[in-house]
Design a protein around this motif. Structure first.
Motif, PDB file in Angstrom:
ATOM      1  N   UNK A 186      11.132   6.294  -2.713  1.00 34.23           N
ATOM      2  CA  UNK A 186      10.568   5.290  -1.616  1.00 34.23           C
ATOM      3  C   UNK A 186       9.362   4.971  -1.815  1.00 34.23           C
ATOM      4  N   UNK A 187       8.368   5.931  -2.089  1.00 36.16           N
ATOM      5  CA  UNK A 187       7.124   5.909  -2.595  1.00 36.16           C
ATOM      6  C   UNK A 187       6.869   4.793  -3.846  1.00 36.16           C
ATOM      7  N   UNK A 188       7.695   5.152  -4.865  1.00 34.19           N
ATOM      8  CA  UNK A 188       7.585   4.544  -5.968  1.00 34.19           C
ATOM      9  C   UNK A 188       7.875   3.086  -5.841  1.00 34.19           C
ATOM     10  N   UNK A 189       8.820   2.666  -4.880  1.00 30.77           N
ATOM     11  CA  UNK A 189       9.363   1.319  -4.660  1.00 30.77           C
ATOM     12  C   UNK A 189       8.035   0.439  -3.984  1.00 30.77           C
ATOM     13  N   UNK A 190       7.455   1.231  -2.931  1.00 25.28           N
ATOM     14  CA  UNK A 190       6.374   0.528  -2.513  1.00 25.28           C
ATOM     15  C   UNK A 190       5.524   0.390  -3.396  1.00 25.28           C
ATOM     16  N   UNK A 191       4.939   1.420  -3.959  1.00 24.16           N
ATOM     17  CA  UNK A 191       3.895   1.387  -4.834  1.00 24.16           C
ATOM     18  C   UNK A 191       2.647   0.919  -4.391  1.00 24.16           C
ATOM     19  N   UNK A 192       2.092  -0.466  -5.092  1.00 23.52           N
ATOM     20  CA  UNK A 192       0.693  -0.970  -4.542  1.00 23.52           C
ATOM     21  C   UNK A 192       0.833  -1.825  -3.486  1.00 23.52           C
ATOM     22  N   UNK A 193       1.893  -1.689  -2.654  1.00 23.40           N
ATOM     23  CA  UNK A 193       2.251  -2.410  -1.408  1.00 23.40           C
ATOM     24  C   UNK A 193       1.151  -2.218  -0.281  1.00 23.40           C
ATOM     25  N   UNK A 194       0.784  -1.085  -0.288  1.00 21.46           N
ATOM     26  CA  UNK A 194      -0.248  -0.515   0.888  1.00 21.46           C
ATOM     27  C   UNK A 194       0.526  -0.096   1.995  1.00 21.46           C
ATOM     28  N   UNK A 195      -0.286   0.222   2.852  1.00 25.63           N
ATOM     29  CA  UNK A 195      -0.015   1.083   4.266  1.00 25.63           C
ATOM     30  C   UNK A 195       0.994  -0.246   4.983  1.00 25.63           C
TER      31      UNK A 195
END
Length: 370
Positions: free
Chosen positions: A299-308
């Protein structure tokens, strides 16, 4: 070794590393036994009706209760209404909260035909067991119980109530009245379960056994250690009804979105799953992962630089989608309080029948049948 030293050692040993490892291994063995034949187990679990249940309860205990029920384990679910006043000056809107608890139980999948849902204030024989149980413990032992000790340390100049002091004994009565031999717990609750084991043993040693004397009145309940992930509140602290940082099962989608929008994060835009160094961000990642059945690192890798903002949006969508059927069912149940009361009364009747039979055995063992 004196009895007083004995129980102090038992309670302390229940949480040391070696004991935890033994408990973990035994818990794994029990899980394997349940898979083969669940008929040998009776589980006691429950909650205090101090407010509405939330995601911490859902992931921490409710899903496990449904799992055990579906596996065929006889399950008793306690609405611990008397225990509300162990650390409070009054019961608050207790009837409303009890019915809310029952609605939550049914909505998540606890089946009143397969599990017994009851309130211990409605089971006099259960509470009467506290008298013989209190006779086999000392004031000093109770004060060393971690929950009681924490309360004592936190009271300051305020006297601790007798009910708070005897809280571990009341929990023992909850477990032993129905002769539960399995209690799902986290490691912090092991001293309470050890207290129940000590009381069961001491009752047998001091007062004797029921019937022909070939068996003890009470089993020695064992722990089913929980591996459930711990979900923090929206402020990054422990999820707690009193802190106002919870996402309740009964909240609607908009209220959930508002709670998650103001959830605490950090200044790093790149999203990672690092519970030690980034607990607040990692909590939202975990919440998203648990709600979708995915790995939090993925999940974290998918969001990446998408921010909070992207993370909060993903968490909101995941939680609301997961809870949608639970909330729909809960709304139906809440609209029919008569049905909720009937479920509770049926469970109370079952609990009373069992408690009275247990109390009769206790009287026989104590030679108090007149």
């Amino acid at each position: 070794m004196t009895e007083q030293t004995d129980v102090a050692t038992d309670l302390a040993d229940s949480t040391n590393d070696a004991s935890l490892e033994r408990t973990r291994r035994r818990s794994d063995e029990i899980e394997a036994q349940i898979e083969k034949d669940p008929s040998g187990f009776r589980v006691l679990t429950g909650d205090r009706p101090t407010g509405n249940l939330h995601l911490g309860h859902y992931f921490g205990s409710l899903l496990n209760r449904v799992r055990l029920q579906r596996a065929g384990v006889e399950t008793w679910v306690l609405v611990a209404d008397y225990q509300v006043i162990t650390d409070r000056d009054g019961v608050g809107p207790i009837r409303e909260r009890v019915l809310s608890l029952v609605a939550d139980y049914l909505a998540v999948g606890i089946d009143p035909d397969a599990s017994t849902i009851f309130a211990h204030s409605a089971v006099p024989a259960l509470n009467q067991l506290m008298l013989p149980f209190l006779s086999v413990v000392t004031d000093a032992e109770l004060r060393r119980n971690p929950t009681v000790k924490a309360e004592l340390d936190a009271t300051g100049d305020r006297p601790m109530s007798g009910l708070m002091l005897t809280y571990p004994v009341h929990q023992t009565a909850d477990i032993l009245f129905c002769k539960a031999n399995l209690v799902p717990v986290g490691k912090d609750q092991l001293p309470h379960l050890e207290q129940a084991r000590v009381i069961a043993r001491r009752f047998d040693e001091r007062y004797g056994r029921a019937g022909d004397g070939s068996r003890p009145v009470f089993p020695r309940p064992e722990a089913l250690l929980s591996d459930a992930a711990s979900v923090l509140g929206t402020d990054g602290q422990k999820m707690s009804k009193s802190r106002g940082n919870t996402i309740e099962l009964g909240m609607d989608a908009d209220a959930t979105a508002k709670m998650l929008k103001r959830a605490v994060t950090d200044a790093d835009r790149h999203i990672t799953y690092d519970p030690v160094n980034r607990p607040e961000v990692s909590n939202l990642v975990l919440l998203t992962a648990l709600s979708t059945g995915r790995d939090p690192h993925e999940v974290a890798a998918e969001i990446g630089d998408g921010g909070a903002a992207t993370l909060k949006k993903a968490a909101t969508e995941a939680v609301n989608e997961m809870l949608a059927p639970v909330r729909a069912r809960r709304a139906e149940l809440a609209a029919d309080p008569g049905y909720l009361l009937q479920v509770l009364r049926t469970g109370n009747d079952r609990a009373n029948a069992v408690a009275e039979a247990t109390l009769a055995e206790v009287r026989e063992a104590m030679q108090m049948v007149y």
